[in-house]
Design an enzyme around this catalytic site. Structure first.
Site, PDB file in Angstrom:
ATOM      1  CB  SER A  46      -1.476   0.321   1.007  1.00 28.68           C
ATOM      2  OG  SER A  46      -1.355  -0.914   1.025  1.00 28.68           O
ATOM      3  N   GLY A 213      -4.652  -1.548  -0.273  1.00 25.71           N
ATOM      4  CA  GLY A 213      -3.554  -1.550  -1.572  1.00 25.71           C
ATOM      5  C   GLY A 213      -2.970  -0.558  -2.306  1.00 25.71           C
ATOM      6  N   GLY A 215      -2.994   3.932  -3.201  1.00 21.39           N
ATOM      7  CA  GLY A 215      -3.572   4.769  -4.876  1.00 21.39           C
ATOM      8  C   GLY A 215      -4.627   4.877  -4.459  1.00 21.39           C
ATOM      9  CB  CYS A 240      -7.509  -1.645   3.100  1.00 22.41           C
ATOM     10  SG  CYS A 240      -6.656   0.268   3.211  1.00 22.41           S
ATOM     11  CG  LEU A 241      -7.659   0.104  -3.529  1.00 17.58           C
ATOM     12  CD1 LEU A 241      -8.383   1.170  -3.513  1.00 17.58           C
ATOM     13  CD2 LEU A 241      -6.766  -0.702  -3.414  1.00 17.58           C
ATOM     14  CD  GLN A 244     -10.256   3.640  -0.271  1.00 18.15           C
ATOM     15  OE1 GLN A 244      -9.893   3.916  -1.082  1.00 18.15           O
ATOM     16  NE2 GLN A 244      -9.790   3.647   0.816  1.00 18.15           N
ATOM     17  CG  ASN A 282      -0.927   2.259   4.586  1.00 20.34           C
ATOM     18  OD1 ASN A 282      -0.419   3.309   4.280  1.00 20.34           O
ATOM     19  ND2 ASN A 282      -0.229   0.956   4.284  1.00 20.34           N
ATOM     20  CE1 TYR A 285      -7.771  10.375  -3.185  1.00 21.63           C
ATOM     21  CE2 TYR A 285      -6.134   8.631  -2.239  1.00 21.63           C
ATOM     22  CZ  TYR A 285      -6.705   9.391  -2.891  1.00 21.63           C
ATOM     23  OH  TYR A 285      -5.855  10.726  -4.233  1.00 21.63           O
ATOM     24  CG  HIS A 325      -5.181  -2.976   7.082  1.00 22.56           C
ATOM     25  ND1 HIS A 325      -5.071  -3.174   6.211  1.00 22.56           N
ATOM     26  CD2 HIS A 325      -5.069  -1.882   6.889  1.00 22.56           C
ATOM     27  CE1 HIS A 325      -4.464  -2.940   4.965  1.00 22.56           C
ATOM     28  NE2 HIS A 325      -4.690  -2.012   5.288  1.00 22.56           N
ATOM     29  CD  GLU A 327      -4.416  -7.077   8.149  1.00 17.85           C
ATOM     30  OE1 GLU A 327      -4.002  -5.788   7.119  1.00 17.85           O
ATOM     31  OE2 GLU A 327      -5.800  -7.149   8.003  1.00 17.85           O
TER      32      GLU A 327
END
Length: 358
Positions: A46, A213, A215, A240-241, A244, A282, A285, A325, A327
């Site tokens: 990430s 991930g 970006g 996370c990503l 989104q 982490n 966005y 996260h 994990e």
């Protein structure tokens, strides 16, 4: 010792000592507040393309080893530290952090006033910067790399052969997500980020996990229709990503935080119980609350510090997505139960489907 500088696009200059690869690098400058886990942080995909500022001053003091990698290689552009230990001591020690940086061509700067640097980032918001051996103008980036493509697996890979079969869509997954799924008894097939619904369907998985991930999630807009199809058919968990992307697939939108959430001490509140969990995070966005379709989704968690959305669950389909996260690695394990809950949701959805067929 070779003198170097971190130059921010806002004009500030932070001097230090060049370490690691020592070549000039440019990236988005972000900070992480974790007190341990620097190897896991550096190897988390990430962080691709970024320069990490470690708030905790003692980096490298227990060295690095071959077990604590979260990615297969390191994608971070550079690291900035107050101190970088060159004589670490730990029972699992295999090498120094500086040698790891040299191996993976990661440039670094130590001896930096990281407290002042973090205050500067918080004042301006996340900024671009370069690590260099001279004070100079920061070049302009004309394009934004598609980082997910850089870090995702290129081919299908399967781990273990027993238990519920989980498809893990790889946008830059952490090894600990795979390990957490295996610990709850799953067979896991890792798939490239651009895997289609039909390709997932051909595997007949019991459920699908959408990974973390790097970006901007909107860089994956072209893949949202496939993501929606997958979640409409298979029990799904987004991290996370991945969280989104699921939200975007169902019509929500995202925005970039001023300086993101990065560290192992972020408190989130479970709205149904009022309980607060300490989480590892982490990301830059977040999903905009006002854009979530509340006729389809319940909001599960919010961030105690800034009120941002930390988790959603579909009202009718077995879809759960969290911004943090579960994990961890590094970080607290307050929310690892989400993986067990995911497996339970798979069992429940299977029972409902069996009952409906019969």
């Amino acid at each position: 010792m070779e003198k170097g500088y971190l130059l921010l696009e806002t004009g500030e200059v932070f001097p230090g000592i060049l370490t690691g690869n020592k070549e000039e690098v440019m990236g988005e400058v972000v900070f992480n507040t974790s007190m341990t886990g620097y190897q896991e942080i550096m190897s988390d995909p990430s962080y691709a393309g970024q320069i990490i500022v470690f708030c905790y001053p003692l980096i490298g003091n227990y060295g690095v080893n071959s077990h604590d990698f979260e990615g297969e290689k390191i994608h971070v552009r550079g690291i900035v530290t107050g101190e970088l230990c060159t004589t670490p001591n730990h029972y699992s020690l295999e090498d120094t952090t500086e040698k790891l940086m040299q191996e993976y061509k990661v440039s670094g700067l130590s001896g930096v006033d990281t407290r002042e640097l973090v205050k500067t980032i918080r004042k301006h918001g996340t900024v671009k910067g370069i690590i260099s051996n001279e004070i100079k103008e920061i070049p302009t980036e004309t394009t934004t790399p598609f980082w997910v493509k850089e870090v995702s697996t290129l081919s299908k890979r399967t781990f273990a052969n027993i238990g519920p079969h989980i498809a893990l869509l790889d946008y830059g997954y952490k090894k600990s997500i795979l390990s957490a799924l295996q610990q709850v008894g799953c067979k896991v097939t890792l798939l490239p980020y651009n895997t289609t619904f039909e390709e997932v369907k051909s595997l007949n998985p019991a459920g699908v996990v959408f990974s973390n991930g790097p970006g901007n999630p909107e860089a994956l807009t072209a893949y949202l229709p496939e993501i929606k199809k997958i979640t409409e058919v298979f029990p799904s968990l987004g991290i996370c990503l991945g969280h989104q992307l699921i939200a975007l697939a169902y019509g929500a939108s995202t925005n970039k935080l001023r300086f993101g959430h990065r560290g192992g001490n972020h408190p989130v509140k479970e709205l149904s119980t009022g309980k607060v969990f300490i989480t590892s995070q982490n990301h830059s966005y977040v999903v905009k609350e006002a854009t979530i379709d509340t006729s389809q989704f319940d909001i599960l968690y919010t961030n105690i510090n800034d009120g941002t959305i930390e988790g959603i669950r579909h009202k009718y389909l077995p879809i759960t997505a969290v911004q943090f996260h579960p994990e961890a690695n590094p970080g607290p394990h307050d929310t690892t139960h989400l993986f067990t809950n995911f497996i339970e949701s798979i069992k429940e959805s299977t029972e409902v489907l069996t009952y409906a067929i019969n």
